[in-house]
Design an enzyme around this catalytic site. Structure first.
Site, short mmCIF file in Angstrom:
data_model
loop_
_atom_site.label_atom_id
_atom_site.label_comp_id
_atom_site.label_asym_id
_atom_site.label_seq_id
_atom_site.Cartn_x
_atom_site.Cartn_y
_atom_site.Cartn_z
N LYS A 100 0.96 -1.19 0.07
CA LYS A 100 -0.09 0.02 0.14
C LYS A 100 0.78 1.26 -0.09
O LYS A 100 1.79 1.14 0.82
CB LYS A 100 -0.74 -0.07 1.13
N GLU A 130 -9.32 7.62 3.87
CA GLU A 130 -8.95 7.86 5.20
C GLU A 130 -9.37 9.26 5.54
O GLU A 130 -9.11 10.20 4.61
CB GLU A 130 -7.64 7.60 5.64
#
Ligand code: KIV
Length: 278
Positions: free
Chosen positions: A113, A182
């Protein structure tokens, strides 16, 4: 059954929510895996929750490989995603591919990621071309804490929201297999989730995402400091630990522990002989 990129994609298509939790060590990874979580993230949040740093910036490739390898040994079925730490992919595309490869070869991860949108699309493309699945990360990306001037919700203005949508489309086009969203408004996350064919995994991005991810210390009540609004504490493991450790201290000091059931025996004859010799 081992979870893979296609498992996550099928979950998006069928509306079966993806569950992801962080883990950083063998024992925790084993428990999380046995519970049936779809994916485990070895987040660079380990800088804070495992190593006691103020933010994720000091985390190194060696830290990530060390913890990823421990998690890989503990997890059988979860899809294992390892974070690329700050400055392991920003400098050049070549370095990004080499470092992503290390997380797969030495750490045993199934995917990596990395944070960012348009500015990291070349890296995503090159890593994917090396047959390594990439999960992107948009919104409140913690490695940009200094650029953001703190941990602040992102995408609240029209311009910023449009930029996030563009970034999401670009990382998908570059080959990302999923994206973590996020710290963005839930309605913006809904729009992004509907526009993408790859799954969105939210943290502080509402329940319209295709899945959720949380840091396990936060959701199990192991952190005593400030917790973000989006964190739900599903258990109070910290309180249980304090209770157990306090009992251990008092029983050890009073001599209640160890009792006979926790003690090894030996034939009296052996002891009698020993006593004669002493
Ligand atoms: O590092 C991490 O744990 C993360 C999650 C918060 C998504 O990136």
């Amino acid at each position: 059954m081992k979870n893979t990129v296609s498992t996550l994609l099928k979950q998006k298509q069928s509306g079966d929510k993806i569950t992801m939790l962080t883990a950083y060590d063998y024992t925790t990874a084993k428990i999380i895996d046995e519970c049936g979580v779809n994916a485990i993230l070895i987040g660079d949040s380990l800088g804070m929750v495992m190593l006691g740093y103020e933010n994720t910036l000091p985390v190194t490739m060696e830290d990530m490989i060390h913890h990823t390898a421990a998690v890989s040994r503990g997890a059988e079925n979860a899809f294992i995603v390892a974070d690329m730490p700050f400055m392991s992919y920003q400098v050049s595309v070549q370095e990004a591919v080499v470092n992503a490869g290390r997380l797969i070869k030495e750490g045993g991860a199934n995917a990596v990621k990395l944070e960012g949108g348009a500015e990291v699309c070349d890296q995503i493309r090159a890593i994917v071309n090396a047959s390594i699945p990439v999960v992107a990360h948009l919104g409140l990306t913690p490695q940009s804490v200094n650029a953001f001037g703190g941990f602040k919700v992102q995408g609240k203005s029209l311009d910023k929201a449009k930029k996030l949508i563009d970034d999401a489309l670009m990382i998908q086009e570059a080959g990302a297999c999923a994206v973590v969203l996020e710290g963005i408004p839930a309605k913006l996350a809904d729009i992004i989730t509907k526009k993408l064919f790859i799954p969105t995994i939210g943290i502080g991005a509402g329940n319209g995402c295709d899945g959720q991810v949380l840091v396990y210390q936060d959701m199990l009540g192991l952190n005593t400091g400030h917790t973000a609004k989006f964190v739900k504490r599903f258990a109070e493991v910290g309180a249980l630990m304090r209770h157990g450790i306090s009992d251990y201290i008092s029983e050890t000091k009073s001599g209640v522990f160890p009792s006979e059931e926790h003690t090894y025996a030996v034939d009296d004859d052996v002891i009698n002989e020993l006593m004669k010799e002493c």
